[in-house]
Design an enzyme around this catalytic site. Structure first.
Site, PDB file in Angstrom:
ATOM      1  N   GLY A  17       0.829  -1.214   0.000  1.00 11.13           N
ATOM      2  CA  GLY A  17       0.000   0.000   0.000  1.00 11.13           C
ATOM      3  C   GLY A  17       0.858   1.257   0.000  1.00 11.13           C
ATOM      4  N   SER A  18       0.373   2.266  -0.734  1.00  8.83           N
ATOM      5  CA  SER A  18       1.092   3.553  -0.766  1.00  8.83           C
ATOM      6  C   SER A  18       0.217   4.657  -0.182  1.00  8.83           C
ATOM      7  CB  SER A  18       1.477   3.904  -2.211  1.00  8.83           C
ATOM      8  OG  SER A  18       0.312   4.007  -3.006  1.00  8.83           O
ATOM      9  N   GLY A  19      -0.749   4.269   0.656  1.00  4.52           N
ATOM     10  CA  GLY A  19      -1.605   5.261   1.321  1.00  4.52           C
ATOM     11  C   GLY A  19      -0.905   5.801   2.561  1.00  4.52           C
ATOM     12  N   PHE A  20      -1.709   6.224   3.535  1.00  7.40           N
ATOM     13  CA  PHE A  20      -1.104   6.837   4.729  1.00  7.40           C
ATOM     14  C   PHE A  20      -0.221   5.844   5.473  1.00  7.40           C
ATOM     15  CE2 PHE A  20      -4.531   9.898   4.054  1.00  7.40           C
ATOM     16  CZ  PHE A  20      -3.806  11.063   4.174  1.00  7.40           C
ATOM     17  N   VAL A  85      -1.574  -6.678  -5.054  1.00  7.24           N
ATOM     18  CA  VAL A  85      -1.252  -7.895  -4.313  1.00  7.24           C
ATOM     19  C   VAL A  85      -2.474  -8.808  -4.317  1.00  7.24           C
ATOM     20  CG1 VAL A  85      -0.653  -8.829  -2.043  1.00  7.24           C
ATOM     21  CG2 VAL A  85       0.470  -6.756  -2.881  1.00  7.24           C
ATOM     22  N   GLU A 181     -19.179  17.142   3.418  1.00  8.57           N
ATOM     23  CA  GLU A 181     -18.274  17.985   2.621  1.00  8.57           C
ATOM     24  C   GLU A 181     -18.698  17.988   1.148  1.00  8.57           C
ATOM     25  OE1 GLU A 181     -14.303  17.591   5.448  1.00  8.57           O
ATOM     26  OE2 GLU A 181     -14.545  16.159   3.846  1.00  8.57           O
ATOM     27  N   ASP A 319      -6.761   1.295   8.139  1.00  8.00           N
ATOM     28  CA  ASP A 319      -8.188   0.994   7.975  1.00  8.00           C
ATOM     29  C   ASP A 319      -8.501  -0.500   7.998  1.00  8.00           C
ATOM     30  OD1 ASP A 319      -8.690   3.648   7.748  1.00  8.00           O
ATOM     31  OD2 ASP A 319      -9.409   3.604   5.672  1.00  8.00           O
ATOM     32  N   ALA A 330      -6.822   8.804   9.121  1.00  7.61           N
ATOM     33  CA  ALA A 330      -5.436   8.826   8.659  1.00  7.61           C
ATOM     34  C   ALA A 330      -4.434   8.666   9.806  1.00  7.61           C
ATOM     35  CB  ALA A 330      -5.193  10.134   7.904  1.00  7.61           C
ATOM     36  N   GLN A 331      -4.693   9.327  10.936  1.00  6.22           N
ATOM     37  CA  GLN A 331      -3.722   9.279  12.038  1.00  6.22           C
ATOM     38  C   GLN A 331      -3.554   7.875  12.612  1.00  6.22           C
ATOM     39  OE1 GLN A 331      -1.385  11.130  13.364  1.00  6.22           O
ATOM     40  NE2 GLN A 331      -1.734  12.756  11.904  1.00  6.22           N
TER      41      GLN A 331
HETATM   42  C1  LIG Z   1     -13.279  10.561   0.879  1.00  7.41           C
HETATM   43  C2  LIG Z   1     -12.523  10.312   2.161  1.00  7.41           C
HETATM   44  C3  LIG Z   1     -12.331  11.336   3.068  1.00  7.41           C
HETATM   45  C4  LIG Z   1     -11.616  11.119   4.250  1.00  7.41           C
HETATM   46  N1  LIG Z   1     -11.421  12.157   5.125  1.00  7.41           N
HETATM   47  C5  LIG Z   1     -10.654  11.966   6.221  1.00  7.41           C
HETATM   48  C6  LIG Z   1     -10.348  13.048   7.091  1.00  7.41           C
HETATM   49  O1  LIG Z   1     -10.820  14.179   6.881  1.00  7.41           O
HETATM   50  N2  LIG Z   1      -9.535  12.814   8.150  1.00  7.41           N
HETATM   51  C7  LIG Z   1      -9.014  11.564   8.407  1.00  7.41           C
HETATM   52  O2  LIG Z   1      -8.249  11.400   9.364  1.00  7.41           O
HETATM   53  N3  LIG Z   1      -9.301  10.524   7.610  1.00  7.41           N
HETATM   54  C8  LIG Z   1     -10.094  10.682   6.518  1.00  7.41           C
HETATM   55  N4  LIG Z   1     -10.372   9.628   5.695  1.00  7.41           N
HETATM   56  C9  LIG Z   1      -9.885   8.291   6.072  1.00  7.41           C
HETATM   57  C10 LIG Z   1      -8.418   8.118   5.733  1.00  7.41           C
HETATM   58  O3  LIG Z   1      -8.165   8.520   4.421  1.00  7.41           O
HETATM   59  C11 LIG Z   1      -8.060   6.657   5.947  1.00  7.41           C
HETATM   60  O4  LIG Z   1      -8.306   6.330   7.293  1.00  7.41           O
HETATM   61  C12 LIG Z   1      -6.609   6.398   5.615  1.00  7.41           C
HETATM   62  O5  LIG Z   1      -6.369   6.634   4.252  1.00  7.41           O
HETATM   63  C13 LIG Z   1      -6.227   4.962   5.973  1.00  7.41           C
HETATM   64  O6  LIG Z   1      -4.893   4.728   5.610  1.00  7.41           O
HETATM   65  P1  LIG Z   1      -4.459   3.286   5.124  1.00  7.41           P
HETATM   66  O7  LIG Z   1      -2.995   3.347   4.875  1.00  7.41           O
HETATM   67  O8  LIG Z   1      -4.981   2.255   6.043  1.00  7.41           O
HETATM   68  O9  LIG Z   1      -5.240   3.066   3.754  1.00  7.41           O
HETATM   69  P2  LIG Z   1      -5.192   3.936   2.428  1.00  7.41           P
HETATM   70  O10 LIG Z   1      -4.702   5.298   2.669  1.00  7.41           O
HETATM   71  O11 LIG Z   1      -6.530   3.744   1.817  1.00  7.41           O
HETATM   72  O12 LIG Z   1      -4.112   3.195   1.557  1.00  7.41           O
HETATM   73  C14 LIG Z   1      -4.301   1.904   1.051  1.00  7.41           C
HETATM   74  C15 LIG Z   1      -3.274   1.666  -0.016  1.00  7.41           C
HETATM   75  O13 LIG Z   1      -3.227   0.316  -0.370  1.00  7.41           O
HETATM   76  C16 LIG Z   1      -3.277   0.179  -1.763  1.00  7.41           C
HETATM   77  N5  LIG Z   1      -3.857  -1.140  -2.022  1.00  7.41           N
HETATM   78  C17 LIG Z   1      -5.091  -1.567  -1.691  1.00  7.41           C
HETATM   79  N6  LIG Z   1      -5.231  -2.873  -2.036  1.00  7.41           N
HETATM   80  C18 LIG Z   1      -4.060  -3.243  -2.578  1.00  7.41           C
HETATM   81  C19 LIG Z   1      -3.583  -4.454  -3.133  1.00  7.41           C
HETATM   82  N7  LIG Z   1      -4.335  -5.558  -3.179  1.00  7.41           N
HETATM   83  N8  LIG Z   1      -2.346  -4.487  -3.642  1.00  7.41           N
HETATM   84  C20 LIG Z   1      -1.552  -3.386  -3.609  1.00  7.41           C
HETATM   85  N9  LIG Z   1      -1.944  -2.214  -3.089  1.00  7.41           N
HETATM   86  C21 LIG Z   1      -3.186  -2.151  -2.577  1.00  7.41           C
HETATM   87  C22 LIG Z   1      -4.102   1.354  -2.218  1.00  7.41           C
HETATM   88  O14 LIG Z   1      -3.914   1.621  -3.585  1.00  7.41           O
HETATM   89  C23 LIG Z   1      -3.540   2.429  -1.304  1.00  7.41           C
HETATM   90  O15 LIG Z   1      -2.320   2.900  -1.810  1.00  7.41           O
HETATM   91  C24 LIG Z   1     -11.092   9.830   4.519  1.00  7.41           C
HETATM   92  C25 LIG Z   1     -11.293   8.786   3.601  1.00  7.41           C
HETATM   93  C26 LIG Z   1     -12.005   9.027   2.432  1.00  7.41           C
HETATM   94  C27 LIG Z   1     -12.197   7.900   1.445  1.00  7.41           C
END
Ligand SMILES: Cc1cc2nc3c(=O)[nH]c(=O)nc-3n(C[C@H](O)[C@H](O)[C@H](O)COP(=O)(O)OP(=O)(O)OC[C@H]3O[C@@H](n4cnc5c(N)ncnc54)[C@H](O)[C@@H]3O)c2cc1C
Length: 490
Positions: A17-20, A85, A181, A319, A330-331
């Site tokens: 994953g390249s998210g948070f 993955v 929003e 998440d 995100a935090q």
């Molecule tokens: C519209 C929206 C608004 C939001 N607003 C807020 C806010 O105001 N404040 C706040 O704190 N949080 C907010 N959130 C929630 C926050 O964005 C998430 O809690 C946070 O992104 C979780 O981080 P993560 O790393 O678990 O997942 P993510 O950031 O979702 O990252 C998951 C990563 O895994 C990758 N991935 C997924 N499946 C696979 C796979 N099978 N193989 C390879 N890569 C994969 C994805 O491409 C992504 O790069 C919001 C979410 C959304 C959708």
């Protein structure tokens, strides 16, 4: 076809994953004696909290989704691998990923899984065709196309004397922060930004509806802040429908059922789904092998140190996890990923394990419109311009890259002080490509030759099948004059 990732002999950390979680975990390993491979299905790091601003033409996609490769270009011990993955082998410690038929097997010594969550339609996945969610750049651009496209279609219809109410009705399902929003921004678009741009429609008469089965707006913010947010959003012209469970969605509208059994149909071409999340299916995959529990949203139960039960070398963050009722914000992902990285480093240095993971809640906020927001920081409850300024400061800090911060600030000035929106470009492909790809047997895989298979003869053979699939897709997506789906051919 499979390719094994080359190794240097150092401790290998794979981050999914390249998210948070993924990005902050990888960065936290920067000064450690490990090799990191980040495997992600997109080439960018996505700042999801601002997706609604891409969907409503305030920001460009590049501002909230910079390339991961560029962000990590100075981190010598990290490499980025594009791929989705599809398998994690806990016994042999490998991760299997694919992109357009190219498969890679990546071995690991430690693994951080941060694959996040996707939209949940609570078992009604067919709603997705007509009510896209908001989880990815594709979603945001499709929604942008649908929202601005609805005004264009209404203009055309009104010029011909047709009823265009269904085109000028926008429904956002889900009254959490994202829904509030989104509804607020569509209302600002209709009532402020676009009001001088059309000749045959009065955009100020557009209906923006925010629907939720819950009895209040912004449930996690409590009754007082939720009530204030509802009053603010209603002042903007948003109709709030509470206790309204969506029971059906189709191309021309949706149906809601109230607690007293009353059923109401709303005619609306543009529906946006901002209700519910479902953890990545990788959680299920890990649960099947480890016996760890899964909750109803597919989140996996982890140990207090964020490791997978029975597999101390595997950390799951963000998440995807179910631990102490931690929220999907995100935090939680950032702090969890940093904790996992510190533990991996500590183990290599022979340090004692850290104390169990403890989330530090820095507060929550939701923007309602320009200059209006609600925020909850510790015991403090803030509203109005102070909360909005806090929102501005926090988002500026967390947007990745100086250039993106600067351009986002300029775009906000254009939209919030003026009435313009700099990012109104939409294309037909943004609106229709998702459905067209979904109608192909294997999505985009069907449109490219597989590795080693590119030869003219084979292409000629494949062309016939491809044309057949395209004809089928075109036929299936065609609408009859009665507004029904076209019949399947072949
Ligand atoms: C519209 C929206 C608004 C939001 N607003 C807020 C806010 O105001 N404040 C706040 O704190 N949080 C907010 N959130 C929630 C926050 O964005 C998430 O809690 C946070 O992104 C979780 O981080 P993560 O790393 O678990 O997942 P993510 O950031 O979702 O990252 C998951 C990563 O895994 C990758 N991935 C997924 N499946 C696979 C796979 N099978 N193989 C390879 N890569 C994969 C994805 O491409 C992504 O790069 C919001 C979410 C959304 C959708």
């Amino acid at each position: 076809m499979s390719a094994e990732q080359a190794t240097s002999g150092r401790h290998k950390v794979v981050v999914i994953g390249s998210g948070f979680g993924g990005l902050f975990g990888t960065k936290a390993l920067r000064r450690t004696d490990v090799d990191v491979t980040m495997v992600a299905k997109t080439t960018h790091h996505l700042f999801q909290p601002l997706l609604y601003q891409v969907a409503t033409g305030i920001l460009s996609q590049g501002e909230i989704a910079p390339p991961t490769r560029e962000i990590l270009s100075n981190q010598k011990n990290a490499q980025v691998l594009l791929g989705e993955v599809s398998g994690i082998d806990l016994e042999n410690r490998t991760v299997r990923s694919q992109v357009l038929g190219r498969e890679t097997i990546t071995p690991y010594d430690s693994l951080i899984v941060a694959a996040g969550a996707s939209q949940s339609y609570f078992g009604n996945d067919h709603f997705a065709e007509f009510a896209p969610g908001m989880k990815s750049i594709d979603d945001a651009l499709e929604l942008r196309g649908r929202i601005f496209g609805a005004f264009e279609m209404a203009e055309l219809g009104a010029a011909r004397g047709e009823n265009v109410d269904h085109l000028l009705t926008f429904v956002v399902v889900g009254a959490g922060p994202t829904g509030v929003e989104m509804a607020g921004q569509i209302a600002e678009l209709a009532h402020r930004t676009l009001k001088k741009d059309f000749h045959h429609i009065n955009t100020q008469k557009a209906r923006v509806i925010l629907a939720d089965a819950a009895p209040q707006v912004l449930p996690p913010f409590g009754a007082t802040l939720g009530g204030k947010a509802q009053r603010e959003i209603e002042k903007l012209g948003v109709e709030v429908m509470l206790g309204a469970m969506v029971t059906n969605v189709d191309e021309r509208g949706l149906e809601v059922k109230y607690k007293d059994g009353r059923v109401e149909r709303v005619n609306s071409v543009t529906k946006i789904w901002a209700a519910g999340v479902q953890a990545s299916p990788l959680g299920k995959l890990l649960a099947e092998q480890s016996g760890a529990p899964l909750d109803r949203a597919g989140r996996i139960g982890v140990n207090a140190d964020l490791t997978l039960p029975g597999y101390p070398e595997v950390f799951v963050v963000g998440d995807m996890i179910s631990l102490d009722n931690l929220p999907g914000v995100a935090q939680v992902a950032i702090q969890g990923a940093k904790y996992a990285a510190k533990e991996i480093d500590g183990r290599l240095k022979g340090k004692a394990p850290q104390k169990p993971f403890k989330y530090f809640d820095k507060g929550s906020m939701a923007i309602i419109s320009r200059f209006r927001a609600v925020a909850m920081v510790g015991k403090f409850r803030l509203t109005g311009i102070i909360a909005w300024l806090m929102w501005l400061a926090v988002h500026l800090v967390y947007i990745t890259g100086f250039k993106n911060r600067l351009t986002a600030l300029l775009h906000w000035a254009v939209s919030f002080i003026g009435r313009g929106r700099s990012e109104r470009t939409t294309t037909e492909q943004q609106i229709f490509a998702r459905s067209a790809l979904a109608r192909l047997e294997r999505g985009s895989h069907d449109l490219v030759s597989r590795p080693g298979e590119f030869d003219a003869e084979l292409l000629r053979q494949q062309e016939g099948r491809r044309l057949e699939l395209e004809a089928q897709a075109a036929e299936e997506s065609r609408l009859t004059d009665a507004g029904e789906r076209g019949v399947r051919v072949g």
